[in-house]
Design a protein around this motif. Structure first.
Motif, mmCIF file in Angstrom:
data_model
loop_
_atom_site.group_PDB
_atom_site.id
_atom_site.type_symbol
_atom_site.label_atom_id
_atom_site.label_comp_id
_atom_site.label_asym_id
_atom_site.label_seq_id
_atom_site.Cartn_x
_atom_site.Cartn_y
_atom_site.Cartn_z
ATOM 1 N N GLY A 55 161.122 96.833 107.117
ATOM 2 C CA GLY A 55 160.312 97.628 106.211
ATOM 3 C C GLY A 55 159.065 98.122 106.905
ATOM 4 O O GLY A 55 159.070 98.323 108.125
ATOM 5 N N SER A 56 158.010 98.305 106.141
ATOM 6 C CA SER A 56 156.762 98.792 106.714
ATOM 7 C C SER A 56 155.550 98.004 106.248
ATOM 8 O O SER A 56 154.416 98.419 106.503
ATOM 9 C CB SER A 56 156.569 100.275 106.377
ATOM 10 O OG SER A 56 156.557 100.487 104.984
ATOM 11 N N SER A 57 155.768 96.885 105.566
ATOM 12 C CA SER A 57 154.655 96.066 105.104
ATOM 13 C C SER A 57 153.885 95.516 106.287
ATOM 14 O O SER A 57 154.477 95.045 107.265
ATOM 15 C CB SER A 57 155.163 94.921 104.234
ATOM 16 O OG SER A 57 155.780 95.408 103.055
ATOM 17 N N THR A 58 152.574 95.572 106.197
ATOM 18 C CA THR A 58 151.712 95.096 107.272
ATOM 19 C C THR A 58 150.616 94.201 106.727
ATOM 20 O O THR A 58 150.282 94.244 105.544
ATOM 21 C CB THR A 58 151.054 96.263 108.030
ATOM 22 O OG1 THR A 58 150.255 97.030 107.116
ATOM 23 C CG2 THR A 58 152.106 97.167 108.651
ATOM 24 N N TYR A 59 150.044 93.401 107.614
ATOM 25 C CA TYR A 59 148.915 92.559 107.259
ATOM 26 C C TYR A 59 148.056 92.370 108.498
ATOM 27 O O TYR A 59 148.575 92.225 109.603
ATOM 28 C CB TYR A 59 149.378 91.203 106.718
ATOM 29 C CG TYR A 59 148.242 90.352 106.217
ATOM 30 C CD1 TYR A 59 147.653 90.621 104.988
ATOM 31 C CD2 TYR A 59 147.743 89.298 106.976
ATOM 32 C CE1 TYR A 59 146.599 89.855 104.526
ATOM 33 C CE2 TYR A 59 146.689 88.532 106.520
ATOM 34 C CZ TYR A 59 146.122 88.822 105.291
ATOM 35 O OH TYR A 59 145.070 88.062 104.834
ATOM 36 N N TYR A 60 146.726 92.357 108.294
ATOM 37 C CA TYR A 60 145.796 92.279 109.408
ATOM 38 C C TYR A 60 144.796 91.152 109.231
ATOM 39 O O TYR A 60 144.433 90.795 108.108
ATOM 40 C CB TYR A 60 145.009 93.578 109.545
ATOM 41 C CG TYR A 60 145.853 94.791 109.814
ATOM 42 C CD1 TYR A 60 146.138 95.181 111.116
ATOM 43 C CD2 TYR A 60 146.371 95.554 108.767
ATOM 44 C CE1 TYR A 60 146.913 96.298 111.372
ATOM 45 C CE2 TYR A 60 147.152 96.669 109.015
ATOM 46 C CZ TYR A 60 147.415 97.036 110.317
ATOM 47 O OH TYR A 60 148.185 98.149 110.573
#
Length: 123
Positions: A55-60
């Motif tokens: 998918g394209s879910s991101t976390y920083y």
């Protein structure tokens, strides 16, 4: 098995930009998520960013949110980390990781690691 190779590190002045690349090979179909970690001399491994492969879910991490962007190109089996507004405290060896664990911000969730690429930000 999965092999990861990082590239794109280097020396840059504060406020500058770099883009890191991570090329994956092998059994990439087994990857659930990929991430970037960093480690400075005398410090522990620090989470930077993660992205889910399907998918394209991101976390920083809070320290890089708004400055760094993680992205991917599945066709090229490559993950990128665009780093803008770099600060001296960003200086570290940056590692690409791939894994199947539940918590993508935790090092133990990653099974495969690259050898790292050095990023040095001067004052």
């Amino acid at each position: 098995q999965v092999q990861l190779v990082e590239s794109g590190g280097g020396l840059v002045q504060a406020g500058g930009s770099l883009r890191l690349s991570c090329a994956a090979s092998g059994r990439t179909f087994s990857i659930i998520h990929m991430g970037w970690f960093r480690q400075a001399p005398g410090k522990g491994r620090e989470f930077v960013a993660t992205i889910f492969w399907s998918g394209s879910s991101t976390y920083y991490a809070d320290s890089v949110r708004g400055r760094f962007t993680i992205s991917k190109d599945n066709a090229k089996n490559t993950v990128y980390l665009q780093m803008n507004s770099l600060k001296p405290e960003d200086t570290a060896v940056y590692y690409c990781a791939a894994g199947r664990g539940v918590l993508p911000t935790t090092p133990t969730s990653y099974e495969y690691w690259g050898r790292g690429t050095q990023v040095t930000v001067s004052s």
